[in-house]
Design a protein around this motif. Structure first.
Motif, PDB file in Angstrom:
ATOM      1  N   LEU A 462       0.831  -1.207   0.000  1.00 19.30           N
ATOM      2  CA  LEU A 462       0.000   0.000   0.000  1.00 19.30           C
ATOM      3  C   LEU A 462       0.859   1.249   0.000  1.00 19.30           C
ATOM      4  O   LEU A 462       1.988   1.244   0.486  1.00 19.30           O
ATOM      5  N   ARG A 463       0.296   2.336  -0.524  1.00 20.49           N
ATOM      6  CA  ARG A 463       0.960   3.637  -0.412  1.00 20.49           C
ATOM      7  C   ARG A 463       0.484   4.296   0.881  1.00 20.49           C
ATOM      8  O   ARG A 463      -0.548   3.929   1.436  1.00 20.49           O
ATOM      9  N   ALA A 464       1.247   5.325   1.315  1.00 22.19           N
ATOM     10  CA  ALA A 464       0.901   5.975   2.589  1.00 22.19           C
ATOM     11  C   ALA A 464      -0.534   6.502   2.563  1.00 22.19           C
ATOM     12  O   ALA A 464      -1.284   6.337   3.529  1.00 22.19           O
ATOM     13  N   ASP A 465      -0.937   7.114   1.454  1.00 15.52           N
ATOM     14  CA  ASP A 465      -2.296   7.677   1.442  1.00 15.52           C
ATOM     15  C   ASP A 465      -3.358   6.578   1.485  1.00 15.52           C
ATOM     16  O   ASP A 465      -4.452   6.764   2.027  1.00 15.52           O
ATOM     17  N   GLU A 466      -3.013   5.394   0.945  1.00 16.22           N
ATOM     18  CA  GLU A 466      -3.974   4.284   1.029  1.00 16.22           C
ATOM     19  C   GLU A 466      -4.083   3.775   2.474  1.00 16.22           C
ATOM     20  O   GLU A 466      -5.155   3.404   2.936  1.00 16.22           O
ATOM     21  N   VAL A 467      -2.940   3.776   3.164  1.00 19.53           N
ATOM     22  CA  VAL A 467      -2.965   3.363   4.571  1.00 19.53           C
ATOM     23  C   VAL A 467      -3.829   4.329   5.379  1.00 19.53           C
ATOM     24  O   VAL A 467      -4.651   3.921   6.205  1.00 19.53           O
ATOM     25  N   VAL A 468      -3.664   5.629   5.108  1.00 21.35           N
ATOM     26  CA  VAL A 468      -4.460   6.629   5.833  1.00 21.35           C
ATOM     27  C   VAL A 468      -5.949   6.406   5.570  1.00 21.35           C
ATOM     28  O   VAL A 468      -6.782   6.444   6.488  1.00 21.35           O
ATOM     29  N   GLU A 469      -6.277   6.129   4.306  1.00 29.64           N
ATOM     30  CA  GLU A 469      -7.687   5.927   3.973  1.00 29.64           C
ATOM     31  C   GLU A 469      -8.250   4.708   4.707  1.00 29.64           C
ATOM     32  O   GLU A 469      -9.352   4.746   5.257  1.00 29.64           O
ATOM     33  N   ARG A 470      -7.453   3.627   4.753  1.00 32.39           N
ATOM     34  CA  ARG A 470      -7.932   2.421   5.457  1.00 32.39           C
ATOM     35  C   ARG A 470      -8.047   2.682   6.962  1.00 32.39           C
ATOM     36  O   ARG A 470      -8.978   2.223   7.609  1.00 32.39           O
ATOM     37  N   MET A 471      -7.092   3.446   7.475  1.00 36.78           N
ATOM     38  CA  MET A 471      -7.157   3.789   8.903  1.00 36.78           C
ATOM     39  C   MET A 471      -8.435   4.582   9.191  1.00 36.78           C
ATOM     40  O   MET A 471      -9.160   4.299  10.154  1.00 36.78           O
ATOM     41  N   GLN A 472      -8.718   5.562   8.322  1.00 37.75           N
ATOM     42  CA  GLN A 472      -9.918   6.384   8.546  1.00 37.75           C
ATOM     43  C   GLN A 472     -11.179   5.536   8.466  1.00 37.75           C
ATOM     44  O   GLN A 472     -12.108   5.699   9.246  1.00 37.75           O
ATOM     45  N   ARG A 473     -11.195   4.596   7.501  1.00 37.20           N
ATOM     46  CA  ARG A 473     -12.393   3.742   7.387  1.00 37.20           C
ATOM     47  C   ARG A 473     -12.592   2.909   8.655  1.00 37.20           C
ATOM     48  O   ARG A 473     -13.707   2.590   9.025  1.00 37.20           O
ATOM     49  N   SER A 474     -11.500   2.569   9.318  1.00 38.13           N
ATOM     50  CA  SER A 474     -11.621   1.753  10.534  1.00 38.13           C
ATOM     51  C   SER A 474     -12.039   2.583  11.741  1.00 38.13           C
ATOM     52  O   SER A 474     -12.871   2.151  12.537  1.00 38.13           O
ATOM     53  N   ILE A 475     -11.445   3.759  11.890  1.00 37.37           N
ATOM     54  CA  ILE A 475     -11.703   4.473  13.158  1.00 37.37           C
ATOM     55  C   ILE A 475     -12.757   5.571  13.052  1.00 37.37           C
ATOM     56  O   ILE A 475     -13.257   6.030  14.069  1.00 37.37           O
TER      57      ILE A 475
END
Ligand SMILES: Cc1cc2nc3c(=O)[nH]c(=O)nc-3n(C[C@H](O)[C@H](O)[C@H](O)COP(=O)(O)OP(=O)(O)OC[C@H]3O[C@@H](n4cnc5c(N)ncnc54)[C@H](O)[C@@H]3O)c2cc1C
Length: 595
Positions: A462-475
């Motif tokens: 994953l790219r950093a922005d994809e990680v951020v998006e997945r993090m946001q979807r979780s929290i």
């Protein structure tokens, strides 16, 4: 050193750092070039907290101070972008009543002696700001003082001005002028790691954000004033608020408190707007999908209730099938009362309103409105001098855990007061602390690790922005951040652990900008883990922390702070620290029964 792409501003900033006195460029560890700066006190962050800390430390006799900021010095912080509404407790105000207001609004989790000291010293700070040329809006013979939402007695002052600047920018400009002489400044340097030696802080490692060159700061004390964490939510002006100080302190073994308090505000999904509280006070109403004003069903103060009550009510309307969408209806009140009130408070909103009008946004018409995560309100647990559990490591402003609430005017007072206190505390510590230099091997190893993602080949990860998006979807789920449920928090924690262990180690950075984003992502993932673990640990509801499965405040057991610390085996350890209410001046009307 891997190949780097030149970026705008590169030359000027590189020169700025090279020309800074005390910076020595040296070749270390083969090809890795590491610049070095030796100082006594390193201040990380140049918002209100960092600037006040620099002023206080210098006045207390510290002669070698370096200040780094991952953006321009004193130009991009929340402090600069905010309206600058600030609470000051004047001699005619009752300190006790104000303290009670603040402690009650924070669910009795305030560190009362620290809060009391900040209030007590606020008048003197105001007096000093005025002597430096800052003025606040006046009404008749006195100051214009507005009620601060969420408090009964506490009032705030608005519209600071300094020369041509208005709002937070005015105070930041005045403080910057005061802090600058004698402070070595390093703009656009992102601190990625802190350094320890013999059980005390020995400095920090920074990355020049325009060249990715590492800089070693050998410092006898480090003061973190890096603000809190917004998780890059949709709240305005908080994109760079990525919890850096939380991770930096945690990695060194410092305790953090109140990490379960993720404060959610409300806003438009389509444009930036800061001032829902003002809008709802001056004639605005929140409407559900049926067009009903619903707040009176949930709170006696209806639309004037505290922001986290509005967010709770929106979530409960969703559970009943009454939303989304929600709307903020301002009607003609927008022109007659709300816009003038926002103009009076100042900050970026008056400019924003005229830009919105230019874009054809008619705020007299109902606007779609959503909950918007604003900030994780925990921070580093500090002692009375602003020092963490790690000798030589200090924290201030929103990086420090003082209390978990979000109140207008209180954040800026907190940032300034704690900055001054920690700056003075660091000076006292330095007076007795002997020399201390980082291990050069550790510096070289950390520098190699911090820059390694630039050379990494694409691995399909994953790219950093994809990680951020997945993090946001979780929290950012309602059942994780607003009406929390144990099983939802557990599931989100598993997602975050997957990202931490699966995605973070292989992240790549295409360029220097990407490298900075990558480090910020790493920090946010750590903050997300802290938020989830602390939320699970607090098995009750209090303030902005609401557990559907534990809806009551747990008055039957002792009131505790949830502290997090990195254990020796690397695991995140939870500790319940009793709030020493019996020795505090403000007590709940119903005293909790001792455990
Ligand atoms: C739009 C808006 C309006 C607001 N209005 C008000 C108001 O009217 N009244 C009020 O009380 N509060 C208000 N607030 C909140 C208040 O402004 C902040 O809580 C307060 O200013 C924070 O001060 P600080 O010094 O702790 O952090 P900041 O001012 O955010 O400064 C932190 C600095 O640290 C730097 N930094 C972070 N990480 C690193 C790193 N790794 N390396 C180097 N540098 C780093 C950042 O670039 C930044 O410059 C508002 C906030 C926003 C976003």
């Amino acid at each position: 050193m891997p190949a780097r792409e030149p970026v705008a501003g590169d030359r000027r900033n590189r020169r700025a750092v090279r020309e800074a006195p005390g910076v020595d460029s040296s070749e270390r560890s083969g090809a890795m070039r590491i610049r070095r700066c030796e100082t006594d006190l390193l201040i990380v962050g140049s918002g209100f907290a960092g600037l006040w800390a620099a002023i206080a430390a210098r006045e207390a006799g510290v002669t070698r101070i370096a200040m780094v900021d991952k953006a321009a010095i004193a130009m991009s912080s929340q402090s600069r972008l905010c309206a600058g509404a600030t609470i000051y407790c004047l001699p005619e105000d009752s300190l006790e009543l104000w303290l009670r207001d603040i402690v009650e609004a924070n669910g009795f989790l305030s560190r009362q002696p620290l809060v009391a000291e900040i209030l007590e010293t606020s008048h003197e700070r105001l007096r000093r700001l005025e002597s430096w040329g800052v003025s606040y809006e006046r009404a008749g013979d006195g100051y214009l003082r507005l009620p601060s939402r969420g408090f009964r007695h506490v009032k705030m002052m608005v519209m600071p001005r300094f020369r041509e600047s208005v709002g937070g920018a005015a105070v930041a400009d005045a403080l910057r002028r005061r802090a600058r002489p004698g402070t070595q400044t390093f703009p656009r340097v992102l601190v990625t790691d802190l350094l320890q030696r013999d059980g005390r802080i020995a400095g920090a490692l920074g990355l020049d954000r325009t060249t990715a060159e590492p800089i070693e700061f050998a410092a006898r004390a480090v003061l973190l004033a890096t603000a809190d964490c917004s998780f890059r939510g949709s709240y305005v002006c908080t994109d760079a608020t990525t919890g850096d100080g939380f991770r930096l302190a945690y990695d060194q073994g410092a305790r953090l408190s109140n990490m379960e308090f993720l404060c959610t505000n409300t806003g438009s999904p389509h444009f930036g707007f800061e001032g829902t509280g003002v809008a709802l006070r001056w004639g605005g109403r929140l409407l559900n999908a049926r067009g009903e004003a619903f707040m009176a069903r949930y709170h006696p103060d209806a639309d004037s209730a505290e922001i986290h009550e509005l967010v709770q009510a929106m979530a409960r309307e969703v559970e009943k099938g009454n939303g989304p969408p929600f709307q903020l209806e301002m009607g003609d009140s927008f022109t007659t009362r709300i816009a003038p009130a926002l103009a009076r408070i100042g900050g970026f909103m008056p400019l924003n309103l005229s830009r919105l009008a230019d874009e054809g946004v008619d705020l007299r018409r109902p606007q779609e409105w959503i909950p918007a995560v604003q900030t994780l309100r925990g921070g580093v647990r500090v002692h009375a001098d602003g020092q963490s559990d790690v000798p030589g490591l200090f924290a201030a402003g929103m990086t420090e855990a003082l209390d978990p609430g979000l109140f207008n005017g209180w954040s800026t007072l907190r940032a300034m007061g704690s900055g001054e206190r920690s700056g003075r505390g660091a000076a006292r510590w330095l007076a007795d602390a002997g020399p201390c230099a980082p291990h050069s091997d550790e510096v070289a190893e950390l520098a190699a690790r911090a820059t390694a993602p630039l050379g990494r080949k694409k691995s399909g990860g994953l790219r950093a922005d994809e990680v951020v998006e997945r993090m946001q979807r979780s929290i950012f789920r309602t059942d994780v951040s607003i009406r929390k449920r144990g099983e939802s928090l557990e599931a989100a924690l598993r997602d975050i652990e997957d990202l931490r262990d699966g995605a973070l180690p292989d992240l790549i950075a295409d360029d220097v900008h990407g490298l900075a984003k990558l480090h910020e992502t790493r920090n946010m993932i750590r903050a997300a883990e802290m938020f989830l673990r602390a939320s699970l640990a607090r098995g009750e509801s209090r303030g902005a922390h609401f557990r559907v499965d534990h809806p009551e405040s747990d008055e039957a057991s002792r009131l505790v702070w949830i502290n997090l610390r990195r254990a020796d085996d690397g695991a995140m350890q939870i500790e319940r620290e009793p709030v020493p209410l019996s020795s505090y001046p403000i007590q709940p009307l119903v005293t909790p029964v001792p455990a």
